[in-house]
Scaffold this motif. Structure first.
Motif, mmCIF file in Angstrom:
data_model
loop_
_atom_site.group_PDB
_atom_site.id
_atom_site.type_symbol
_atom_site.label_atom_id
_atom_site.label_comp_id
_atom_site.label_asym_id
_atom_site.label_seq_id
_atom_site.Cartn_x
_atom_site.Cartn_y
_atom_site.Cartn_z
ATOM 1 N N ALA A 67 12.893 -40.099 -15.201
ATOM 2 C CA ALA A 67 13.672 -39.503 -14.109
ATOM 3 C C ALA A 67 13.537 -40.327 -12.833
ATOM 4 N N TRP A 68 12.350 -40.903 -12.608
ATOM 5 C CA TRP A 68 12.136 -41.760 -11.449
ATOM 6 C C TRP A 68 13.017 -43.010 -11.536
ATOM 7 N N ILE A 69 13.121 -43.606 -12.718
ATOM 8 C CA ILE A 69 13.986 -44.772 -12.885
ATOM 9 C C ILE A 69 15.441 -44.383 -12.674
ATOM 10 N N VAL A 70 15.841 -43.208 -13.169
ATOM 11 C CA VAL A 70 17.206 -42.726 -12.927
ATOM 12 C C VAL A 70 17.472 -42.639 -11.429
ATOM 13 N N SER A 71 16.504 -42.111 -10.683
ATOM 14 C CA SER A 71 16.699 -41.985 -9.233
ATOM 15 C C SER A 71 16.776 -43.344 -8.554
ATOM 16 N N LEU A 72 16.006 -44.328 -9.054
ATOM 17 C CA LEU A 72 16.078 -45.681 -8.501
ATOM 18 C C LEU A 72 17.460 -46.286 -8.739
ATOM 19 N N ALA B 6 18.569 -36.191 -1.608
ATOM 20 C CA ALA B 6 19.333 -35.284 -2.462
ATOM 21 C C ALA B 6 18.580 -34.978 -3.754
ATOM 22 N N PHE B 7 17.940 -36.001 -4.328
ATOM 23 C CA PHE B 7 17.172 -35.821 -5.556
ATOM 24 C C PHE B 7 16.008 -34.856 -5.303
ATOM 25 N N ALA B 8 15.351 -34.989 -4.155
ATOM 26 C CA ALA B 8 14.241 -34.102 -3.809
ATOM 27 C C ALA B 8 14.711 -32.663 -3.666
ATOM 28 N N VAL B 9 15.867 -32.492 -3.060
ATOM 29 C CA VAL B 9 16.417 -31.141 -2.900
ATOM 30 C C VAL B 9 16.690 -30.507 -4.259
ATOM 31 N N VAL B 10 17.237 -31.293 -5.182
ATOM 32 C CA VAL B 10 17.524 -30.778 -6.524
ATOM 33 C C VAL B 10 16.228 -30.414 -7.250
ATOM 34 N N CYS B 11 15.217 -31.289 -7.165
ATOM 35 C CA CYS B 11 13.944 -31.048 -7.848
ATOM 36 C C CYS B 11 13.231 -29.814 -7.305
ATOM 37 N N THR B 12 13.366 -29.582 -6.009
ATOM 38 C CA THR B 12 12.665 -28.457 -5.395
ATOM 39 C C THR B 12 13.494 -27.179 -5.361
ATOM 40 N N LEU C 146 14.417 -21.603 -4.106
ATOM 41 C CA LEU C 146 15.297 -20.511 -4.506
ATOM 42 C C LEU C 146 14.527 -19.388 -5.202
ATOM 43 N N ASP C 147 13.198 -19.604 -5.340
ATOM 44 C CA ASP C 147 12.345 -18.618 -6.018
ATOM 45 C C ASP C 147 12.897 -18.293 -7.408
ATOM 46 N N ALA C 148 13.215 -19.383 -8.140
ATOM 47 C CA ALA C 148 13.819 -19.230 -9.464
ATOM 48 C C ALA C 148 12.937 -19.837 -10.549
ATOM 49 N N LEU C 149 11.629 -19.606 -10.441
ATOM 50 C CA LEU C 149 10.690 -20.224 -11.370
ATOM 51 C C LEU C 149 10.190 -19.269 -12.447
ATOM 52 N N ASP C 150 10.686 -18.052 -12.453
ATOM 53 C CA ASP C 150 10.271 -17.113 -13.492
ATOM 54 C C ASP C 150 10.687 -17.660 -14.859
ATOM 55 N N GLY C 151 9.724 -17.756 -15.753
ATOM 56 C CA GLY C 151 10.021 -18.241 -17.093
ATOM 57 C C GLY C 151 9.943 -19.738 -17.241
ATOM 58 N N VAL C 152 9.750 -20.464 -16.143
ATOM 59 C CA VAL C 152 9.625 -21.919 -16.218
ATOM 60 C C VAL C 152 8.211 -22.267 -16.669
ATOM 61 N N PRO C 153 8.060 -23.008 -17.766
ATOM 62 C CA PRO C 153 6.707 -23.373 -18.234
ATOM 63 C C PRO C 153 5.942 -24.153 -17.172
ATOM 64 N N TYR D 76 5.070 -28.306 -12.923
ATOM 65 C CA TYR D 76 4.235 -29.320 -12.298
ATOM 66 C C TYR D 76 4.934 -30.689 -12.304
ATOM 67 N N ALA D 77 5.646 -30.984 -13.393
ATOM 68 C CA ALA D 77 6.378 -32.256 -13.478
ATOM 69 C C ALA D 77 7.452 -32.332 -12.390
ATOM 70 N N LEU D 78 8.182 -31.240 -12.194
ATOM 71 C CA LEU D 78 9.205 -31.207 -11.145
ATOM 72 C C LEU D 78 8.577 -31.401 -9.769
ATOM 73 N N ALA D 79 7.429 -30.766 -9.555
ATOM 74 C CA ALA D 79 6.763 -30.877 -8.255
ATOM 75 C C ALA D 79 6.337 -32.315 -7.991
ATOM 76 N N PHE D 80 5.783 -32.973 -9.006
ATOM 77 C CA PHE D 80 5.337 -34.351 -8.822
ATOM 78 C C PHE D 80 6.531 -35.281 -8.622
ATOM 79 N N LEU D 81 7.605 -35.040 -9.355
ATOM 80 C CA LEU D 81 8.813 -35.843 -9.174
ATOM 81 C C LEU D 81 9.376 -35.652 -7.767
ATOM 82 N N ALA D 82 9.322 -34.435 -7.269
ATOM 83 C CA ALA D 82 9.777 -34.177 -5.902
ATOM 84 C C ALA D 82 8.915 -34.928 -4.893
ATOM 85 N N LEU D 83 7.601 -34.960 -5.133
ATOM 86 C CA LEU D 83 6.708 -35.715 -4.245
ATOM 87 C C LEU D 83 7.109 -37.186 -4.190
ATOM 88 N N LEU D 84 7.432 -37.758 -5.340
ATOM 89 C CA LEU D 84 7.851 -39.164 -5.373
ATOM 90 C C LEU D 84 9.126 -39.379 -4.566
#
Length: 267
Positions: free
Chosen positions: A50-55, A139-145, A150-157, A162-170
């Motif tokens: 996903a990081w390469i896609v963003s690059l 824009a990528f950070a906004v999508v990842c976060t 949106l408080d829409a994490l119910d049911g998210v493994p 954690y992967a989304l959070a780290f990708l957002a940090l990058l």
């Protein structure tokens, strides 16, 4: 005005990019479902791809904006195909950013599309071309976060969270570093058209060393602490807590022994 003949091959999405996108999708599915025995490996593949896609999207944004600003040579260079192998310096745009993520979890700014600035008229256009890349990271950070704010994490493994959070940090680190008004970075490219010719001539010799200087300064512990405090503050405003990014990095660097992460404590 001279125009270049449009060719569909100049804008056809490359198989290389499609392959990277496929790896992102499959590894993201593995992280979500727990299909892989090693959750860390799934997170590593998902975040790296996903990081390469963003690059690629970062460089595409520079190229596409330049095309619409007057540089009609962009298509023939292959920049509109999203193929990372077409970049002027694939080492700077892809290899080094990936290595820095693997080694330290910092979103290193890339930047290696050659734009014929002489074809472009107007200072605003030059500034917009430089800003387009890091705005893509924003824009990528906004999508990842989005699931966080949106408080829409119910049911998210947890592993996928954690992967989304780290990708957002990058993405946030890449955007902030890229927007620094330092020669060699996009932030300087935004303000450069508005500087006098004398100042630009004086600064030009330092452009190749700007990024190196930034990372040398970031090695200073006190500066590094302030920088990541700022990153945490931005992510916190987007609903991402330090717990999420910490375990995202731990899972990502699975070779150091972190293969599973504990569930997030109830708030």
């Amino acid at each position: 005005m001279t125009t270049a003949p449009a060719r569909s091959s100049d804008r056809r999405i490359s198989p290389v990019f499609l392959g990277i996108a496929a790896v992102t999708a499959v590894s993201g599915w593995a992280a979500w479902t727990g299909f892989a025995d090693n959750a860390g490996l799934a997170v590593f593949l998902f975040v790296t791809a996903a990081w390469i896609v963003s690059l690629c999207l970062h460089e595409y944004a520079h190229a596409r904006t330049a095309l619409h600003s007057g540089d009609i040579s962009i298509g023939a260079k292959g920049y509109l195909t999203l193929d990372p192998l077409k970049y002027t310096h694939a080492l700077l745009s892809i290899v080094l950013p990936v290595l820095f993520v693997i080694m330290g979890g910092i979103g290193l700014p890339g930047g290696a599309v050659f734009i014929e600035r002489g074809r472009i008229r107007g200072r605003w256009r030059h500034s917009l071309i430089s800003a387009a890349g890091p705005l893509t990271n924003v824009a990528f950070a906004v999508v990842c976060t989005a699931p966080f704010w949106l408080d829409a994490l119910d049911g998210v493994p947890d592993a996928f969270r954690y992967a989304l959070a780290f990708l957002a940090l990058l993405q946030v680190t890449a955007a902030i570093l890229n927007f620094l008004p330092i020669p060699g970075l996009d932030g300087y490219g935004v303000i450069e058209p508005w500087l006098s010719r004398g100042i630009r001539r004086q600064v030009e010799p330092f452009a190749p060393f700007g990024l190196l200087a930034v990372f040398a300064v970031l090695w200073i512990p006190s500066v590094n602490a302030v920088f990541f405090d700022a990153i945490d503050a931005v992510l916190g405003a987007l609903g991402v807590e330090e717990w999420d990014t910490y375990w995202g990095r731990e899972l990502y660097q699975f070779w150091e022994g972190s293969q599973e992460a504990p569930p997030r404590p109830a708030s």
